[in-house]
Design a protein around this motif. Structure first.
Motif, short mmCIF file in Angstrom:
data_model
loop_
_atom_site.label_atom_id
_atom_site.label_comp_id
_atom_site.label_asym_id
_atom_site.label_seq_id
_atom_site.Cartn_x
_atom_site.Cartn_y
_atom_site.Cartn_z
N ILE A 18 24.13 54.98 19.91
CA ILE A 18 24.04 54.16 18.71
C ILE A 18 22.76 54.51 17.96
CG2 ILE A 18 23.00 52.23 19.98
CD1 ILE A 18 24.51 50.40 17.90
N GLU A 19 22.92 54.64 16.65
CA GLU A 19 21.78 54.90 15.79
C GLU A 19 21.35 53.60 15.12
OE1 GLU A 19 21.94 58.46 13.31
OE2 GLU A 19 23.86 58.97 14.26
N GLN A 20 20.07 53.31 15.25
CA GLN A 20 19.45 52.15 14.61
C GLN A 20 20.20 50.84 14.88
OE1 GLN A 20 18.00 52.85 10.53
NE2 GLN A 20 18.60 54.99 10.78
N PRO A 21 20.27 50.41 16.11
CA PRO A 21 20.94 49.13 16.39
C PRO A 21 20.27 47.96 15.69
CG PRO A 21 19.68 49.86 18.30
CD PRO A 21 19.69 51.00 17.33
N GLU A 22 18.98 48.13 15.36
CA GLU A 22 18.22 47.03 14.75
C GLU A 22 18.35 46.96 13.24
OE1 GLU A 22 15.60 50.62 14.25
OE2 GLU A 22 16.95 49.88 15.80
N LEU A 23 19.21 47.79 12.65
CA LEU A 23 19.28 47.91 11.19
C LEU A 23 19.49 46.56 10.52
CD1 LEU A 23 19.26 50.19 9.03
CD2 LEU A 23 21.76 50.07 9.07
N HIS A 24 18.62 46.24 9.56
CA HIS A 24 18.67 45.02 8.74
C HIS A 24 18.40 43.74 9.54
CE1 HIS A 24 19.83 47.04 5.11
NE2 HIS A 24 20.89 47.57 5.69
N LEU A 25 17.94 43.89 10.78
CA LEU A 25 17.59 42.70 11.55
C LEU A 25 16.10 42.39 11.41
CD1 LEU A 25 19.37 42.89 15.03
CD2 LEU A 25 19.82 41.28 13.18
N HIS A 26 15.76 41.11 11.46
CA HIS A 26 14.36 40.72 11.50
C HIS A 26 13.74 41.25 12.79
CE1 HIS A 26 10.78 38.18 11.86
NE2 HIS A 26 10.88 38.01 10.55
N PRO A 27 12.48 41.72 12.75
CA PRO A 27 11.87 42.27 13.97
C PRO A 27 11.90 41.32 15.16
CG PRO A 27 10.54 42.84 12.07
CD PRO A 27 11.63 41.92 11.57
N ALA A 28 11.95 40.01 14.91
CA ALA A 28 12.00 39.06 16.02
C ALA A 28 13.24 39.25 16.89
CB ALA A 28 11.95 37.64 15.48
N ALA A 29 14.30 39.82 16.32
CA ALA A 29 15.54 40.00 17.08
C ALA A 29 15.61 41.33 17.80
CB ALA A 29 16.74 39.87 16.13
N HIS A 30 14.69 42.26 17.50
CA HIS A 30 14.77 43.59 18.09
C HIS A 30 14.60 43.57 19.60
CE1 HIS A 30 13.47 45.62 14.03
NE2 HIS A 30 14.48 44.78 13.90
N ALA A 31 13.69 42.75 20.10
CA ALA A 31 13.46 42.67 21.54
C ALA A 31 14.71 42.19 22.27
CB ALA A 31 12.28 41.75 21.84
N GLY A 32 15.43 41.25 21.65
CA GLY A 32 16.65 40.75 22.27
C GLY A 32 17.71 41.84 22.41
N LEU A 33 17.75 42.77 21.45
CA LEU A 33 18.69 43.89 21.57
C LEU A 33 18.36 44.76 22.77
CD1 LEU A 33 19.26 45.11 17.89
CD2 LEU A 33 20.88 43.92 19.37
N ALA A 34 17.07 44.99 23.01
CA ALA A 34 16.68 45.79 24.18
C ALA A 34 17.17 45.13 25.46
CB ALA A 34 15.16 45.96 24.21
N ASP A 35 17.01 43.81 25.55
CA ASP A 35 17.50 43.09 26.73
C ASP A 35 19.02 43.15 26.82
OD1 ASP A 35 15.08 42.35 27.82
OD2 ASP A 35 14.98 40.45 26.75
N LEU A 36 19.70 43.12 25.68
CA LEU A 36 21.15 43.20 25.67
C LEU A 36 21.64 44.51 26.30
CD1 LEU A 36 23.80 41.81 24.44
CD2 LEU A 36 23.53 43.47 22.60
#
Length: 429
Positions: free
Chosen positions: A317-335
């Motif tokens: 996946i390329e840029q899973p964090e696209l258009h997300l607030h940085p506060a949600a990026h860490a949660g994607l890593a845990d996901l």
């Protein structure tokens, strides 16, 4: 079973060989236009040469113009008679197989064709070399299996691998033992090579309404096109197990909201529903772009939990964090960590998020095995790109960090302080 190592030579913007160790979570970083996308898309290309019935080394038609273009575009410098080198290692619980291949472009008159000019399976002591016959004719090879060698052997291919259903098996001048050894090695590699999924950097924008599909789509698609249709089919046929799992996953991303499907007969709407108890909904087409961009990610995670993959999977996946607030990026890593632990799916992720990487480092410091994560930084210099491995220790520390990357906050803060000081004291200019 997994693809654990990938090396590429003379490939796209990489003039020199790049060796990539693939871990359960492999992260690729780099500035814009450095070559990150070319690197993470390589397994998608390779998969078209493994899981295929086509005679060409790669089935580029499967990928479309937007992803790869013509084969010559894959060769560093776009040389008409150049080729790319591939070195792959797959692991099975009982064995490990390495495959080396060179795919050669041959430019003839007004069209190009490609040939597997070299193929080697070192563990089985197998080697094939193309004898440079007319590519319009079936390719013939010098074949070596152990200490047995034979020239002028007709070897039809399916993709990157010899076709074991071909006339070669029946008419080969090699001994039955040598032929069996060759195809045993080929089968072992094919069997251990994972299914490759790919999600591009721009996922599908939600529609305001959807028609209920006649049957549930089998895959989300590279843009997540079928995410809403899969949720609708599941809600109609399986009482909404998928959407329940999606809502569990997005609880931290969207506190106070749940995802829901509004049944309009044959037409459905995907909405966000307020969790406050009031009957207030927002059509997903009117919600923030970041929510829409992550919907396919959460739907795929739910699918893997409800219907676990029957084969090993490498998900890119390329840029899973696209258009997300940085506060949600860490949660994607845990996901992604949780998905690997629960389903065994492995991930190759291209990201621009410092927060995503920091969460992985934190989990390592908290006890996650450092070998779970591999980090690469891609940089472009003097006409060629390089992918450098950044090692992580048990404390989450990195052994290398490129100058100027993820230092923007510090530099901007320092410039802000300098400007403030200058305003107070003009003599400080």
């Amino acid at each position: 079973m997994a693809l654990v190592r990938m090396a590429l030579g003379n490939y796209r913007c990489f003039a020199r060989r790049q060796d990539i160790e693939l871990r359960p979570i492999t992260v690729v970083l780099g500035r814009n236009n450095s070559g990150k996308s070319a690197l993470v898309r390589a397994p998608v290309l390779i998969d078209t040469g493994i899981h295929t019935n086509e005679p060409t080394p790669f089935d580029l038609d499967r990928l479309g113009e937007g992803l790869v273009g013509r084969f010559v575009d894959l060769i560093h410098g776009r040389r008409a008679h150049g080729g790319i080198e591939i070195d792959l290692t797959v692991e099975h619980e009982r064995y490990r197989v390495r495959l080396l291949a060179t795919v050669q472009n041959v430019s003839r008159d007004r069209y190009d064709t490609q040939v597997v000019s070299k193929l080697e399976l070192p563990e089985s002591d197998v080697r094939l070399e193309w004898e440079l016959n007319d590519p319009a004719e079936p390719p013939r090879y010098s074949v070596t299996v152990g200490n047995k060698a034979q020239d002028n052997v007709l070897v039809p291919f399916q993709g990157l691998l010899p076709d074991d259903t071909s006339m070669f098996v029946r008419d080969s001048p090699l001994s039955r033992d040598a032929t069996g050894r060759l195809f045993s090695a080929v089968f072992d590699f094919w069997h251990a090579f994972p299914t490759v999924r790919y999600f591009g950097p721009f996922r599908e924008q939600p529609q305001r309404r959807y028609l209920l599909p006649a049957r549930m789509p089998k895959e989300l698609g590279t843009t997540g096109l079928h995410a809403a249709r899969i949720l609708a089919s599941d809600t109609a046929g399986r009482q909404g197990e998928l959407i329940r799992r999606v809502n569990q996953a997005i609880a931290d991303l969207l506190p106070g909201w749940t995802l829901d499907l509004v049944d309009g007969g044959e037409v459905w709407s995907l909405v966000l529903r307020s969790a406050t108890g009031e009957d207030f909904t927002v059509n997903l087409a009117d919600a923030g772009t970041g929510v829409a961009q992550t919907l396919p990610i959460f739907v795929q995670r739910a699918l893997d939990l409800v219907d676990p993959p029957r084969r090993p999977v490498l998900e890119i996946i390329e840029q899973p964090e696209l258009h997300l607030h940085p506060a949600a990026h860490a949660g994607l890593a845990d996901l992604y960590l949780a998905a690997w632990q629960a389903t065994g799916v492995r991930f190759l992720i291209e990201t621009h998020s410092e927060t995503f990487l920091l969460r992985l480092r934190r989990r390592v410091a908290e006890g996650l095995d450092p070998d779970t994560v591999a980090i690469y930084f891609v940089e472009h210099d003097n006409g060629s790109a390089e992918a450098r491995r950044i090692h992580i220790d048990a404390d989450g520390n990195l052994d290398y960090w490129p100058t100027g990357v993820f230092s923007e906050d510090y530099e901007e803060t320092r410039a802000l302080a300098r400007a403030q000081w200058t305003r107070r004291d003009p003599r400080a200019r």
